[in-house]
Design a protein around this motif. Structure first.
Motif, PDB file in Angstrom:
ATOM      1  N   GLY A 147      36.494 102.575  41.419  1.00  0.00           N
ATOM      2  CA  GLY A 147      36.026 102.943  42.758  1.00  0.00           C
ATOM      3  C   GLY A 147      35.213 101.811  43.369  1.00  0.00           C
ATOM      4  N   TYR A 148      34.343 101.187  42.558  1.00  0.00           N
ATOM      5  CA  TYR A 148      33.506 100.100  43.079  1.00  0.00           C
ATOM      6  C   TYR A 148      34.372  98.895  43.471  1.00  0.00           C
ATOM      7  CZ  TYR A 148      30.332 102.820  40.060  1.00  0.00           C
ATOM      8  OH  TYR A 148      29.666 103.826  39.419  1.00  0.00           O
ATOM      9  N   TYR A 153      36.956  95.743  48.034  1.00  0.00           N
ATOM     10  CA  TYR A 153      38.112  95.254  48.795  1.00  0.00           C
ATOM     11  C   TYR A 153      38.111  95.847  50.200  1.00  0.00           C
ATOM     12  CZ  TYR A 153      39.991  93.909  44.186  1.00  0.00           C
ATOM     13  OH  TYR A 153      40.173  93.380  42.941  1.00  0.00           O
ATOM     14  N   MET A 154      37.847  97.161  50.270  1.00  0.00           N
ATOM     15  CA  MET A 154      37.863  97.823  51.573  1.00  0.00           C
ATOM     16  C   MET A 154      36.738  97.296  52.467  1.00  0.00           C
ATOM     17  SD  MET A 154      38.252 101.852  52.322  1.00  0.00           S
ATOM     18  CE  MET A 154      37.571 102.667  53.749  1.00  0.00           C
ATOM     19  N   GLN A 155      35.577  97.074  51.853  1.00  0.00           N
ATOM     20  CA  GLN A 155      34.435  96.557  52.610  1.00  0.00           C
ATOM     21  C   GLN A 155      34.770  95.202  53.246  1.00  0.00           C
ATOM     22  OE1 GLN A 155      29.887  96.790  51.540  1.00  0.00           O
ATOM     23  NE2 GLN A 155      30.756  95.150  50.308  1.00  0.00           N
ATOM     24  N   ALA A 156      35.541  94.401  52.503  1.00  0.00           N
ATOM     25  CA  ALA A 156      35.966  93.101  53.041  1.00  0.00           C
ATOM     26  C   ALA A 156      37.002  93.291  54.147  1.00  0.00           C
ATOM     27  CB  ALA A 156      36.543  92.244  51.920  1.00  0.00           C
ATOM     28  N   TYR A 239      32.354 108.994  52.988  1.00  0.00           N
ATOM     29  CA  TYR A 239      31.309 109.247  52.015  1.00  0.00           C
ATOM     30  C   TYR A 239      31.583 108.550  50.671  1.00  0.00           C
ATOM     31  CZ  TYR A 239      28.570 111.491  48.434  1.00  0.00           C
ATOM     32  OH  TYR A 239      27.772 111.692  47.357  1.00  0.00           O
ATOM     33  N   GLU A 240      32.764 108.789  50.126  1.00  0.00           N
ATOM     34  CA  GLU A 240      33.090 108.218  48.806  1.00  0.00           C
ATOM     35  C   GLU A 240      33.129 106.690  48.871  1.00  0.00           C
ATOM     36  OE1 GLU A 240      35.039 110.629  50.197  1.00  0.00           O
ATOM     37  OE2 GLU A 240      35.249 112.263  48.738  1.00  0.00           O
ATOM     38  N   TYR A 241      33.701 106.197  49.944  1.00  0.00           N
ATOM     39  CA  TYR A 241      33.777 104.745  50.109  1.00  0.00           C
ATOM     40  C   TYR A 241      32.383 104.115  50.163  1.00  0.00           C
ATOM     41  CZ  TYR A 241      33.603 100.518  52.915  1.00  0.00           C
ATOM     42  OH  TYR A 241      33.256  99.291  53.407  1.00  0.00           O
ATOM     43  N   LEU A 242      31.508 104.682  50.975  1.00  0.00           N
ATOM     44  CA  LEU A 242      30.162 104.110  51.123  1.00  0.00           C
ATOM     45  C   LEU A 242      29.357 104.203  49.827  1.00  0.00           C
ATOM     46  CD1 LEU A 242      29.315 105.397  54.707  1.00  0.00           C
ATOM     47  CD2 LEU A 242      29.774 103.023  54.020  1.00  0.00           C
ATOM     48  N   ARG A 243      29.525 105.318  49.138  1.00  0.00           N
ATOM     49  CA  ARG A 243      28.855 105.491  47.854  1.00  0.00           C
ATOM     50  C   ARG A 243      29.304 104.399  46.868  1.00  0.00           C
ATOM     51  NH1 ARG A 243      31.542 110.141  44.816  1.00  0.00           N
ATOM     52  NH2 ARG A 243      32.989 108.402  44.684  1.00  0.00           N
ATOM     53  N   ASP A 244      30.606 104.174  46.804  1.00  0.00           N
ATOM     54  CA  ASP A 244      31.144 103.163  45.889  1.00  0.00           C
ATOM     55  C   ASP A 244      30.804 101.746  46.339  1.00  0.00           C
ATOM     56  OD1 ASP A 244      32.166 105.163  44.328  1.00  0.00           O
ATOM     57  OD2 ASP A 244      34.255 104.882  44.925  1.00  0.00           O
ATOM     58  N   ASN A 246      28.149 100.865  47.899  1.00  0.00           N
ATOM     59  CA  ASN A 246      26.750 100.663  47.511  1.00  0.00           C
ATOM     60  C   ASN A 246      26.639 100.252  46.053  1.00  0.00           C
ATOM     61  OD1 ASN A 246      25.401 101.110  49.880  1.00  0.00           O
ATOM     62  ND2 ASN A 246      25.254 103.325  49.575  1.00  0.00           N
ATOM     63  N   GLN A 247      27.421 100.901  45.211  1.00  0.00           N
ATOM     64  CA  GLN A 247      27.411 100.559  43.787  1.00  0.00           C
ATOM     65  C   GLN A 247      27.869  99.122  43.579  1.00  0.00           C
ATOM     66  OE1 GLN A 247      26.365 102.338  41.131  1.00  0.00           O
ATOM     67  NE2 GLN A 247      25.704 104.002  42.448  1.00  0.00           N
ATOM     68  N   PHE A 248      28.903  98.752  44.323  1.00  0.00           N
ATOM     69  CA  PHE A 248      29.376  97.364  44.210  1.00  0.00           C
ATOM     70  C   PHE A 248      28.305  96.389  44.699  1.00  0.00           C
ATOM     71  CE2 PHE A 248      31.068  93.501  46.040  1.00  0.00           C
ATOM     72  CZ  PHE A 248      31.633  92.941  44.907  1.00  0.00           C
ATOM     73  N   ASN A 249      27.701  96.688  45.825  1.00  0.00           N
ATOM     74  CA  ASN A 249      26.694  95.775  46.388  1.00  0.00           C
ATOM     75  C   ASN A 249      25.474  95.645  45.472  1.00  0.00           C
ATOM     76  OD1 ASN A 249      28.337  95.232  48.574  1.00  0.00           O
ATOM     77  ND2 ASN A 249      27.465  96.861  49.839  1.00  0.00           N
TER      78      ASN A 249
END
Ligand SMILES: [Zn+2]
Length: 270
Positions: A147-148, A153-156, A239-244, A246-249
């Protein structure tokens, strides 16, 4: 970890995109401990034995990726017998489930200008009318770090300049793990045999029946599972995307701190 110099550090941790060096997403995620590894090393007995299995297993994974990615863009491939059950199961699944791959976005380098990292996506795909990042895993399960990774990838990809530079056809809105694996089943009890990296592992072998069973294994069978990391039926729910993400960041911040000496040397912060 020791490095011979700035070039060695760069080489081992990332790559250049459009003349700028970025650390890799998967390298950054190495800061997250993998508890299962401890048991794996213990079970293998030596570092050398563990490394051998890990290496062979990674090669098999790469092979499955290459085969599936080629089939997804309509190329003819010769599928080696060792991975054939996985690859054919993928092909069946992909045909039956209305998954559309974008050939120009397979095994594609992506990067984040804002957060300064890069990665390689397995594929961008459309599934059930949604557009998103699809990552192929040859594993027994779906782990949190997947997920992270896909959130990174999605954040980019949702950064405006990156979206434009890659000429994405749509906004990326979902993330999927396409898990591909293969195993043999015992015809006599409920045990499953999984062979990976030359290592055989029997699961569900704890029933009284399985304990005394002489096991008669079927031919290897492929197994494919599409896992939605974001709510399937809800649009604009990040929600799930932002949570993940954050974990990546958080992992990225930790990685950056651990590697600050070399990052400083190569001018990463300037
Ligand atoms: Zn059996």
């Amino acid at each position: 970890m020791q490095y011979e110099g700035p070039d060695d550090f760069k080489e081992q941790n990332g790559y250049e995109v459009n003349g700028t060096w970025y650390p890799r997403v998967t390298r950054i995620l190495d800061v997250i401990p993998k508890p299962a590894l401890k048991y794996f090393f213990r079970e293998m007995g030596s570092q050398e034995a563990a490394d051998k299995v890990t290496k062979k297993s990674a090669e098999e994974g790469t092979l499955v990726h290459e085969m599936c990615q080629s089939l997804a863009v309509g190329e003819n491939v010769h599928v080696p017998e060792s991975v054939a059950p996985s690859v054919f199961a993928f092909y069946d699944f992909y045909k039956k489930n209305n998954i559309h791959f974008h050939p120009e976005f397979i095994e594609k380098t992506i990067w984040s200008v804002e957060h300064k990292y890069a990665g390689t996506i397995d594929a961008l795909a459309e599934i059930d009318g949604k557009f998103g990042v699809l990552d192929i895993k040859t594993s027994t399960g779906v782990f949190d770090t997947y997920g992270y990774q896909t959130a990174a990838y999605m954040q980019a990809l949702v950064e405006e300049s990156v979206h434009k530079a890659l000429a994405l056809p749509r906004q990326v809105e979902k993330r999927w793990i396409l898990r591909i694996d293969q195993h043999r089943l015992c015809r006599l009890c409920s045990a499953r045999l999984r062979e990976k990296g030359g290592r055989k592992k029997i699961r569900n072998a704890y029933s009284q029946k399985a304990k005394v069973c002489d096991h008669s294994w079927t031919e290897p069978m492929g197994e494919v599972q599409l896992h939605w990391l974001d709510s399937k039926n809800v649009d604009n729910n990040y929600y799930e995307y932002l949570r993940d993400a954050n974990q990546f960041n958080d992992a990225k911040a930790k990685w950056t701190h651990q590697n600050r000496y070399w990052l400083e040397q190569i001018g990463y912060f300037s």
